[in-house]
Design a protein around this motif. Structure first.
Motif, mmCIF file in Angstrom:
data_model
loop_
_atom_site.group_PDB
_atom_site.id
_atom_site.type_symbol
_atom_site.label_atom_id
_atom_site.label_comp_id
_atom_site.label_asym_id
_atom_site.label_seq_id
_atom_site.Cartn_x
_atom_site.Cartn_y
_atom_site.Cartn_z
ATOM 1 N N LEU A 14 0.833 -1.196 0.000
ATOM 2 C CA LEU A 14 0.000 0.000 0.000
ATOM 3 C C LEU A 14 0.868 1.246 0.000
ATOM 4 C CD1 LEU A 14 -2.676 -0.863 2.728
ATOM 5 C CD2 LEU A 14 -3.175 -0.410 0.324
ATOM 6 N N TYR A 15 0.590 2.123 -0.944
ATOM 7 C CA TYR A 15 1.238 3.431 -0.928
ATOM 8 C C TYR A 15 0.237 4.457 -1.438
ATOM 9 C CZ TYR A 15 4.341 7.349 -1.773
ATOM 10 O OH TYR A 15 4.917 8.603 -1.766
ATOM 11 N N ASP A 16 -0.058 5.440 -0.598
ATOM 12 C CA ASP A 16 -1.067 6.444 -0.938
ATOM 13 C C ASP A 16 -0.475 7.838 -0.777
ATOM 14 O OD1 ASP A 16 -3.387 7.929 -1.357
ATOM 15 O OD2 ASP A 16 -3.973 7.773 0.752
ATOM 16 N N PRO A 17 0.033 8.428 -1.866
ATOM 17 C CA PRO A 17 0.653 9.746 -1.782
ATOM 18 C C PRO A 17 -0.340 10.906 -1.801
ATOM 19 C CG PRO A 17 0.805 8.945 -4.019
ATOM 20 C CD PRO A 17 0.129 7.859 -3.227
ATOM 21 N N SER A 18 -1.634 10.598 -1.676
ATOM 22 C CA SER A 18 -2.649 11.655 -1.784
ATOM 23 C C SER A 18 -2.788 12.482 -0.513
ATOM 24 C CB SER A 18 -4.011 11.045 -2.138
ATOM 25 O OG SER A 18 -4.524 10.267 -1.062
ATOM 26 N N ASN A 19 -2.141 12.053 0.587
ATOM 27 C CA ASN A 19 -2.234 12.826 1.833
ATOM 28 C C ASN A 19 -0.902 12.771 2.572
ATOM 29 O OD1 ASN A 19 -2.368 10.490 3.901
ATOM 30 N ND2 ASN A 19 -3.965 9.963 2.422
ATOM 31 N N GLU A 20 -0.743 13.647 3.561
ATOM 32 C CA GLU A 20 0.536 13.785 4.257
ATOM 33 C C GLU A 20 0.957 12.512 4.981
ATOM 34 O OE1 GLU A 20 0.462 17.163 6.808
ATOM 35 O OE2 GLU A 20 0.396 18.621 5.178
ATOM 36 N N VAL A 21 0.000 11.808 5.576
ATOM 37 C CA VAL A 21 0.328 10.568 6.282
ATOM 38 C C VAL A 21 0.749 9.497 5.280
ATOM 39 C CG1 VAL A 21 -0.587 8.737 7.752
ATOM 40 C CG2 VAL A 21 -1.209 11.112 8.197
ATOM 41 N N GLY A 22 -0.016 9.365 4.207
ATOM 42 C CA GLY A 22 0.269 8.336 3.220
ATOM 43 C C GLY A 22 1.598 8.505 2.526
ATOM 44 N N ARG A 23 2.038 9.745 2.373
ATOM 45 C CA ARG A 23 3.280 10.000 1.635
ATOM 46 C C ARG A 23 4.522 9.507 2.356
ATOM 47 N NH1 ARG A 23 0.650 14.686 -0.327
ATOM 48 N NH2 ARG A 23 1.245 15.963 1.451
ATOM 49 N N VAL A 24 4.425 9.230 3.645
ATOM 50 C CA VAL A 24 5.614 8.822 4.402
ATOM 51 C C VAL A 24 5.538 7.378 4.905
ATOM 52 C CG1 VAL A 24 6.221 11.175 5.075
ATOM 53 C CG2 VAL A 24 4.700 9.835 6.543
ATOM 54 N N HIS A 25 4.536 6.626 4.440
ATOM 55 C CA HIS A 25 4.381 5.245 4.891
ATOM 56 C C HIS A 25 4.221 4.291 3.706
ATOM 57 C CE1 HIS A 25 3.076 7.497 8.538
ATOM 58 N NE2 HIS A 25 3.713 6.514 9.142
ATOM 59 N N LEU A 26 4.765 3.096 3.868
ATOM 60 C CA LEU A 26 4.595 2.013 2.906
ATOM 61 C C LEU A 26 4.041 0.813 3.670
ATOM 62 C CD1 LEU A 26 5.045 0.779 0.056
ATOM 63 C CD2 LEU A 26 7.330 0.107 0.830
ATOM 64 N N GLY A 27 2.830 0.387 3.308
ATOM 65 C CA GLY A 27 2.185 -0.705 4.017
ATOM 66 C C GLY A 27 2.378 -2.048 3.335
ATOM 67 N N VAL A 28 2.550 -3.080 4.138
ATOM 68 C CA VAL A 28 2.601 -4.454 3.643
ATOM 69 C C VAL A 28 1.366 -5.166 4.183
ATOM 70 C CG1 VAL A 28 3.930 -6.593 3.493
ATOM 71 C CG2 VAL A 28 5.124 -4.397 3.760
ATOM 72 N N VAL A 29 0.446 -5.526 3.284
ATOM 73 C CA VAL A 29 -0.839 -6.079 3.700
ATOM 74 C C VAL A 29 -0.737 -7.585 3.910
ATOM 75 C CG1 VAL A 29 -3.262 -6.408 3.075
ATOM 76 C CG2 VAL A 29 -2.098 -4.269 2.480
ATOM 77 N N HIS A 30 -1.080 -8.011 5.116
ATOM 78 C CA HIS A 30 -1.181 -9.429 5.451
ATOM 79 C C HIS A 30 -2.650 -9.746 5.720
ATOM 80 C CE1 HIS A 30 3.207 -10.196 6.369
ATOM 81 N NE2 HIS A 30 3.181 -8.879 6.404
ATOM 82 N N ARG A 31 -3.128 -10.860 5.146
ATOM 83 C CA ARG A 31 -4.474 -11.317 5.455
ATOM 84 C C ARG A 31 -4.359 -12.542 6.361
ATOM 85 N NH1 ARG A 31 -9.242 -12.238 1.148
ATOM 86 N NH2 ARG A 31 -7.459 -12.389 -0.269
ATOM 87 N N PHE A 32 -4.863 -12.420 7.599
ATOM 88 C CA PHE A 32 -4.917 -13.544 8.521
ATOM 89 C C PHE A 32 -6.286 -14.198 8.364
ATOM 90 C CE2 PHE A 32 -1.721 -12.232 12.107
ATOM 91 C CZ PHE A 32 -0.726 -12.112 11.158
ATOM 92 N N ILE A 33 -6.310 -15.454 7.938
ATOM 93 C CA ILE A 33 -7.565 -16.192 7.809
ATOM 94 C C ILE A 33 -7.749 -17.020 9.072
ATOM 95 C CG2 ILE A 33 -8.854 -17.865 6.433
ATOM 96 C CD1 ILE A 33 -7.243 -16.953 4.009
ATOM 97 N N LEU A 34 -8.698 -16.623 9.904
ATOM 98 C CA LEU A 34 -8.895 -17.212 11.218
ATOM 99 C C LEU A 34 -9.901 -18.362 11.170
ATOM 100 C CD1 LEU A 34 -7.712 -14.330 11.837
ATOM 101 C CD2 LEU A 34 -9.032 -14.400 13.956
#
Length: 210
Positions: free
Chosen positions: A144-164
């Protein structure tokens, strides 16, 4: 420099130029290994003061972002764990966004052991924020990378799906208020109340056409 600078949390960051050298990244990208493998193997990774990094888009803070999924055996309906970020009646009424993602920064304290800091940091953040009381399978789904806002511009997310196997998740912190499993249908209907990363993850993993 302030006197408490030496005690400030240092978080794992990646130079933006490293990501750009691999390829264009924006929104939700399913090609995790294309980016993450060279990122984690790079000698350009570093731990820097979190306060400064929140204001410096030339570095991206690496964030594990875990979504927790359970399928109701009674009707086959898929449900995801959702909570209100930064609970409290005033915040909820005015500003609080709902989220389906749990996780946080990889800190310098996560390094130095036998395991890689990313795995250690993800586990630590999860244990701080939630208690998972059922077995699960961990699937890494995307970036995940969302440069459309100040928070998003400085973070890179790695999405994990936990199937419980069972819907046994409870919040450990007041900042994760009203935690519960809700249907994908409900999440879609209330999409505008979700934070941007949650919207992007929902759209990618359960597109409307499915």
């Amino acid at each position: 420099m302030s006197s408490n600078a030496t005690t400030e949390e240092h978080v794992l960051v990646i130079p933006a130029t490293l990501i750009e050298a691999i390829g264009h990244l924006e929104g939700f990208d399913r090609n995790v290994d294309r980016f993450l493998q060279p990122i984690l193997a790079s000698d350009e990774l570093s731990y820097r003061p979190r306060g400064a990094m929140e204001l410096d888009p030339s570095f991206k803070q690496l964030i594990p972002y875990v979504v927790m999924q359970w399928t109701d055996p009674a009707d086959g309906e898929v449900k995801w764990f959702q909570y209100t970020r930064g609970g409290g009646s005033g915040e909820k009424r005015l500003h609080a966004k709902r989220s389906i993602g749990v996780g946080g920064h990889i800190s310098q304290e996560d390094a130095g052991g036998e395991e890689d800091p990313y795995t250690v940091g993800m586990r630590r953040e999860l244990e701080e924020e939630v208690t998972i009381g059922a077995p699960y399978v961990d699937q890494r789904e995307g970036l995940l990378y969302d440069p459309s806002n100040e928070v998003g511009r400085v973070h890179l997310g790695v999405v994990h799906r936990f199937i419980l196997e069972q819907p046994l998740v409870s919040s450990n912190e007041p900042e994760l208020a009203e935690g519960q499993f809700v249907s994908v249908k409900q999440l879609r209907e209330e999409r505008e109340h979700l934070e941007t990363w949650s919207q992007l993850t929902l759209d990618a993993l359960f597109p409307e056409s499915v």
